[in-house]
Design an enzyme around this catalytic site. Structure first.
Site, mmCIF file in Angstrom:
data_model
loop_
_atom_site.group_PDB
_atom_site.id
_atom_site.type_symbol
_atom_site.label_atom_id
_atom_site.label_comp_id
_atom_site.label_asym_id
_atom_site.label_seq_id
_atom_site.Cartn_x
_atom_site.Cartn_y
_atom_site.Cartn_z
ATOM 1 N N LYS A 28 32.988 -28.567 -25.240
ATOM 2 C CA LYS A 28 33.975 -29.113 -26.046
ATOM 3 C C LYS A 28 35.041 -30.174 -25.209
ATOM 4 O O LYS A 28 35.191 -30.924 -25.949
ATOM 5 C CB LYS A 28 34.993 -27.701 -26.496
ATOM 6 C CG LYS A 28 34.326 -26.871 -27.717
ATOM 7 C CD LYS A 28 35.261 -25.612 -28.007
ATOM 8 C CE LYS A 28 35.551 -24.923 -26.945
ATOM 9 N NZ LYS A 28 34.607 -23.839 -26.281
ATOM 10 N N ARG A 103 41.426 -19.928 -31.440
ATOM 11 C CA ARG A 103 40.300 -18.864 -30.986
ATOM 12 C C ARG A 103 40.301 -17.638 -31.858
ATOM 13 O O ARG A 103 39.642 -16.952 -31.594
ATOM 14 C CB ARG A 103 40.723 -18.820 -29.419
ATOM 15 C CG ARG A 103 39.581 -19.808 -28.796
ATOM 16 C CD ARG A 103 39.997 -19.417 -27.221
ATOM 17 N NE ARG A 103 38.958 -19.613 -26.545
ATOM 18 C CZ ARG A 103 38.953 -20.574 -25.515
ATOM 19 N NH1 ARG A 103 39.886 -21.681 -25.803
ATOM 20 N NH2 ARG A 103 37.868 -20.841 -24.385
ATOM 21 N N ARG A 153 29.020 -25.755 -13.799
ATOM 22 C CA ARG A 153 30.156 -26.437 -13.993
ATOM 23 C C ARG A 153 30.854 -26.775 -12.777
ATOM 24 O O ARG A 153 31.433 -25.719 -12.062
ATOM 25 C CB ARG A 153 30.834 -25.845 -15.132
ATOM 26 C CG ARG A 153 31.967 -26.975 -15.505
ATOM 27 C CD ARG A 153 32.726 -26.902 -16.728
ATOM 28 N NE ARG A 153 33.109 -25.637 -16.973
ATOM 29 C CZ ARG A 153 33.355 -25.082 -18.285
ATOM 30 N NH1 ARG A 153 33.436 -26.003 -19.265
ATOM 31 N NH2 ARG A 153 33.972 -24.051 -18.436
ATOM 32 N N ARG A 186 36.016 -23.716 -11.579
ATOM 33 C CA ARG A 186 37.067 -23.020 -12.291
ATOM 34 C C ARG A 186 36.844 -21.457 -12.053
ATOM 35 O O ARG A 186 35.684 -20.890 -11.733
ATOM 36 C CB ARG A 186 36.821 -23.067 -13.709
ATOM 37 C CG ARG A 186 37.519 -24.063 -14.449
ATOM 38 C CD ARG A 186 37.429 -24.423 -15.893
ATOM 39 N NE ARG A 186 37.400 -23.309 -16.704
ATOM 40 C CZ ARG A 186 37.593 -23.512 -18.049
ATOM 41 N NH1 ARG A 186 37.166 -24.482 -18.600
ATOM 42 N NH2 ARG A 186 37.457 -22.210 -18.698
ATOM 43 N N ARG A 197 33.896 -13.596 -21.801
ATOM 44 C CA ARG A 197 34.424 -14.630 -22.608
ATOM 45 C C ARG A 197 33.544 -14.640 -23.769
ATOM 46 O O ARG A 197 33.878 -15.211 -24.926
ATOM 47 C CB ARG A 197 34.280 -16.113 -21.801
ATOM 48 C CG ARG A 197 35.350 -16.294 -20.765
ATOM 49 C CD ARG A 197 35.017 -17.276 -19.855
ATOM 50 N NE ARG A 197 35.201 -18.543 -20.138
ATOM 51 C CZ ARG A 197 34.879 -19.613 -19.453
ATOM 52 N NH1 ARG A 197 34.296 -19.522 -18.278
ATOM 53 N NH2 ARG A 197 34.875 -20.972 -19.854
HETATM 54 P P1 AMP Z 1 39.048 -22.828 -21.907
HETATM 55 O O1 AMP Z 1 39.114 -23.934 -20.977
HETATM 56 O O2 AMP Z 1 39.108 -23.395 -23.403
HETATM 57 O O3 AMP Z 1 37.471 -22.485 -21.857
HETATM 58 O O4 AMP Z 1 40.036 -21.759 -21.961
HETATM 59 C C1 AMP Z 1 40.050 -20.877 -20.694
HETATM 60 C C2 AMP Z 1 40.511 -19.792 -20.848
HETATM 61 O O5 AMP Z 1 42.067 -19.857 -21.319
HETATM 62 C C3 AMP Z 1 40.027 -18.637 -21.931
HETATM 63 O O6 AMP Z 1 39.258 -17.809 -21.534
HETATM 64 C C4 AMP Z 1 41.401 -17.765 -22.096
HETATM 65 O O7 AMP Z 1 41.737 -17.074 -21.088
HETATM 66 C C5 AMP Z 1 42.459 -19.074 -22.153
HETATM 67 N N1 AMP Z 1 42.671 -19.862 -23.390
HETATM 68 C C6 AMP Z 1 42.475 -21.232 -23.723
HETATM 69 N N2 AMP Z 1 42.832 -21.588 -25.078
HETATM 70 C C7 AMP Z 1 43.180 -20.102 -25.666
HETATM 71 C C8 AMP Z 1 43.473 -19.805 -26.939
HETATM 72 N N3 AMP Z 1 43.325 -20.626 -28.047
HETATM 73 N N4 AMP Z 1 43.610 -18.553 -27.199
HETATM 74 C C9 AMP Z 1 43.714 -17.670 -26.247
HETATM 75 N N5 AMP Z 1 43.238 -17.736 -25.141
HETATM 76 C C10 AMP Z 1 42.961 -19.281 -24.770
#
Ligand code: AMP
Length: 247
Positions: A28, A103, A153, A186, A197
């Site tokens: 994404k 989400r 990654r 990360r 996740r």
């Molecule tokens: P991402 O970078 O989108 O993979 O997000 C990394 C982490 O941030 C996720 O595993 C969640 O812990 C938190 N996070 C990001 N976006 C959301 C969201 N829309 N709702 C809840 N937690 C989020």
């Protein structure tokens, strides 16, 4: 990456609100950056905003860090508030790409209400992407492939370019091809956090995809298990169809 100029594409249609949906590791973020360059609209990543809060040591960042490291979702209220604030910036009027949000079904409902409440005046509507219905593109990748993508990654600490040590390694290990800065991993790109996740994704986010998939003319799925440029082209083709088809 496709070479068409941003201007040429930008003149074809107003991008409007775009959601990129899909499991962790489907690409994404990479695709959002490609669309940002193609359409000249911002990428809004709730994960990036949360990581910036962690990096700056804010209270929000402190509260979110352990949840994120364990692969759990941050509370709806927190991310909803972040998105509401971000959407007040002037750069979103032609459209924007939401990456990693919504989400949960609660977040999806909040976002739809927020967009409806931001309808522009009739005079500005013709040049304003915010009045358009949102369109959602779901990127699908086989689950076996996702773990490899997540654990491989790495990203540049400065320009944030994303590499994968297995499929798209930098020329010199651990060093960004573009600016020579170190690459980092990360803290939630570990195998154990990945499984958590995925659990959160199955329990909460698949419902969101199901919800948008029922909206005729607002949803498409693309195969994300292809080279990055081909996935970008498929997403752009889907967006063109969604934005130009008569509902
Ligand atoms: P991402 O970078 O989108 O993979 O997000 C990394 C982490 O941030 C996720 O595993 C969640 O812990 C938190 N996070 C990001 N976006 C959301 C969201 N829309 N709702 C809840 N937690 C989020």
């Amino acid at each position: 990456m496709s070479t068409a100029s941003p201007t040429a594409r930008a003149e074809t249609f107003l991008p409007g609100p775009i959601l990129l949906l899909g499991a962790p590791g489907v690409g994404k973020g990479t695709q959002a950056k490609a669309l940002m360059a193609a359409y000249g609209i911002p990428q809004i990543s709730t994960g990036d905003i949360l990581r910036a809060n962690i990096a700056h040591g804010t209270d929000l960042g402190k509260r979110a860090k352990s949840l994120m490291d364990q692969g759990q979702l941050v509370a709806d209220d927190i991310v909803n508030g972040m998105v509401a604030t971000r959407l007040q910036a002037p750069d979103v009027t032609r459209g924007f790409i939401l990456d990693g949000y919504p989400r949960t079904r609660q977040q999806a409902g909040f976002m739809e209400t927020l967009l409806t409440s931001q309808q522009p005046s009739a005079e500005s509507a013709a040049s304003d992407g915010l009045h358009l219905p949102l369109v959602a593109v779901n990127i699908a990748v086989d689950e076996d492939e996702l773990l490899r993508r997540i654990t491989g990654r790495r990203s540049c600490v400065v320009c944030k370019h994303i590499y994968n040590i297995y499929s798209h390694p930098p020329k010199a290990a651990g060093i960004c091809d573009f600016d020579g800065s170190p690459l980092e991993q990360r803290s939630d790109d570990t195998e154990s956090a990945f499984h958590e996740r995925m659990k959160e994704y199955r329990a909460k986010t698949q419902d969101v995809i199901q919800y948008f998939s029922q909206k005729t003319g607002q949803f498409e799925t693309v195969n994300g298990d292809k080279p990055v440029e081909q996935v970008t082209a498929a997403i752009e083709a889907a967006l063109l169809r969604l934005r130009t088809s008569k509902r």
